[in-house]
Motif scaffolding. Structure first.
Motif, PDB file in Angstrom:
ATOM      1  N   ILE A  63      96.290   2.825  -2.040  1.00  0.00           N
ATOM      2  CA  ILE A  63      96.599   4.120  -2.654  1.00  0.00           C
ATOM      3  C   ILE A  63      95.311   4.819  -3.077  1.00  0.00           C
ATOM      4  O   ILE A  63      95.163   6.035  -2.915  1.00  0.00           O
ATOM      5  CB  ILE A  63      97.562   3.934  -3.843  1.00  0.00           C
ATOM      6  CG1 ILE A  63      98.943   3.504  -3.338  1.00  0.00           C
ATOM      7  CG2 ILE A  63      97.632   5.196  -4.697  1.00  0.00           C
ATOM      8  CD1 ILE A  63      99.855   2.947  -4.420  1.00  0.00           C
ATOM      9  N   GLU A  64      94.369   4.065  -3.602  1.00  0.00           N
ATOM     10  CA  GLU A  64      93.076   4.634  -3.996  1.00  0.00           C
ATOM     11  C   GLU A  64      92.376   5.250  -2.778  1.00  0.00           C
ATOM     12  O   GLU A  64      91.800   6.335  -2.872  1.00  0.00           O
ATOM     13  CB  GLU A  64      92.217   3.515  -4.591  1.00  0.00           C
ATOM     14  CG  GLU A  64      90.874   3.927  -5.112  1.00  0.00           C
ATOM     15  CD  GLU A  64      90.119   2.724  -5.645  1.00  0.00           C
ATOM     16  OE1 GLU A  64      88.998   2.466  -5.155  1.00  0.00           O
ATOM     17  OE2 GLU A  64      90.646   2.029  -6.531  1.00  0.00           O
ATOM     18  N   PRO A  67      95.690   8.493  -1.248  1.00  0.00           N
ATOM     19  CA  PRO A  67      96.657   8.819  -2.302  1.00  0.00           C
ATOM     20  C   PRO A  67      98.029   9.282  -1.797  1.00  0.00           C
ATOM     21  O   PRO A  67      98.962   9.381  -2.588  1.00  0.00           O
ATOM     22  CB  PRO A  67      95.962   9.939  -3.088  1.00  0.00           C
ATOM     23  CG  PRO A  67      94.513   9.783  -2.775  1.00  0.00           C
ATOM     24  CD  PRO A  67      94.450   9.263  -1.373  1.00  0.00           C
ATOM     25  N   GLN A  68      98.160   9.519  -0.511  1.00  0.00           N
ATOM     26  CA  GLN A  68      99.447   9.941   0.060  1.00  0.00           C
ATOM     27  C   GLN A  68     100.201   8.776   0.714  1.00  0.00           C
ATOM     28  O   GLN A  68     101.176   8.989   1.423  1.00  0.00           O
ATOM     29  CB  GLN A  68      99.220  11.046   1.102  1.00  0.00           C
ATOM     30  CG  GLN A  68      98.520  12.268   0.549  1.00  0.00           C
ATOM     31  CD  GLN A  68      99.307  12.938  -0.567  1.00  0.00           C
ATOM     32  OE1 GLN A  68     100.487  13.226  -0.398  1.00  0.00           O
ATOM     33  NE2 GLN A  68      98.680  13.155  -1.704  1.00  0.00           N
ATOM     34  N   TYR A  73     103.009   2.952  -2.341  1.00  0.00           N
ATOM     35  CA  TYR A  73     103.672   3.229  -3.623  1.00  0.00           C
ATOM     36  C   TYR A  73     105.029   2.543  -3.676  1.00  0.00           C
ATOM     37  O   TYR A  73     105.401   1.935  -4.685  1.00  0.00           O
ATOM     38  CB  TYR A  73     103.883   4.734  -3.831  1.00  0.00           C
ATOM     39  CG  TYR A  73     102.676   5.490  -4.296  1.00  0.00           C
ATOM     40  CD1 TYR A  73     102.206   5.385  -5.601  1.00  0.00           C
ATOM     41  CD2 TYR A  73     102.004   6.346  -3.430  1.00  0.00           C
ATOM     42  CE1 TYR A  73     101.100   6.102  -6.031  1.00  0.00           C
ATOM     43  CE2 TYR A  73     100.899   7.081  -3.852  1.00  0.00           C
ATOM     44  CZ  TYR A  73     100.457   6.948  -5.152  1.00  0.00           C
ATOM     45  OH  TYR A  73      99.362   7.660  -5.562  1.00  0.00           O
ATOM     46  N   GLN A  95     106.531   8.774  -7.604  1.00  0.00           N
ATOM     47  CA  GLN A  95     105.389   9.255  -6.818  1.00  0.00           C
ATOM     48  C   GLN A  95     105.730   9.248  -5.328  1.00  0.00           C
ATOM     49  O   GLN A  95     105.365  10.169  -4.599  1.00  0.00           O
ATOM     50  CB  GLN A  95     104.148   8.405  -7.092  1.00  0.00           C
ATOM     51  CG  GLN A  95     102.899   8.939  -6.454  1.00  0.00           C
ATOM     52  CD  GLN A  95     102.486  10.308  -6.976  1.00  0.00           C
ATOM     53  OE1 GLN A  95     102.742  10.657  -8.125  1.00  0.00           O
ATOM     54  NE2 GLN A  95     101.863  11.102  -6.134  1.00  0.00           N
TER      55      GLN A  95
END
Length: 125
Positions: A63-64, A67-68, A73, A95
């Motif tokens: 994720i880092e 982020p999408q 997630y 999210q």
């Protein structure tokens, strides 16, 4: 080189040699440390071995780097739900939904998580 190694690791993962897959993904990460997919896949191997802490760490790194990454997630949320981190799970499901409003499983599981949280709070208080 990178694609060849990834295909090899996927084959190892399909044969349920999760320990071997983890070792191979770790080697791939040393060669390509900024590839979110490699962290995600190693996280899945850790998940199959029920090593939740390391799976969460790898999903967090994926994720880092991206982020999408909705699947990261979502699976992190699933682990958080299983380990009774209900607030963390709800945040990750939310999210996932924010990034991809068509991610049906995230709606379903977030609803189940909210229900479990309410039940747990009623029992504690």
């Amino acid at each position: 080189m990178k694609l060849g190694l990834l295909y090899w690791v996927l084959l190892v993962l399909e044969t349920e040699d999760y320990r071997g897959a983890i070792a191979d993904y770790t080697q791939t990460i040393q060669l390509v440390p900024d590839d979110a997919d490699v962290y995600f896949r190693r996280g899945k191997a850790y998940l199959f071995r029920e090593n939740h802490q390391r799976a969460i760490a790898d999903y967090t790194k994926a994720i880092e780097l991206n982020p999408q990454y909705t699947d990261a997630y979502y699976l992190r949320a699933c682990i958080r739900l299983e380990t009774e981190d209900y607030q963390g799970a709800i945040a990750d499901y939310s999210q996932t939904i924010q990034i991809d409003p068509d991610y049906v499983e995230a709606y379903r599981d977030r609803g189940q998580d909210i229900k479990k949280t309410a039940w747990w709070q009623m029992r504690v208080f």
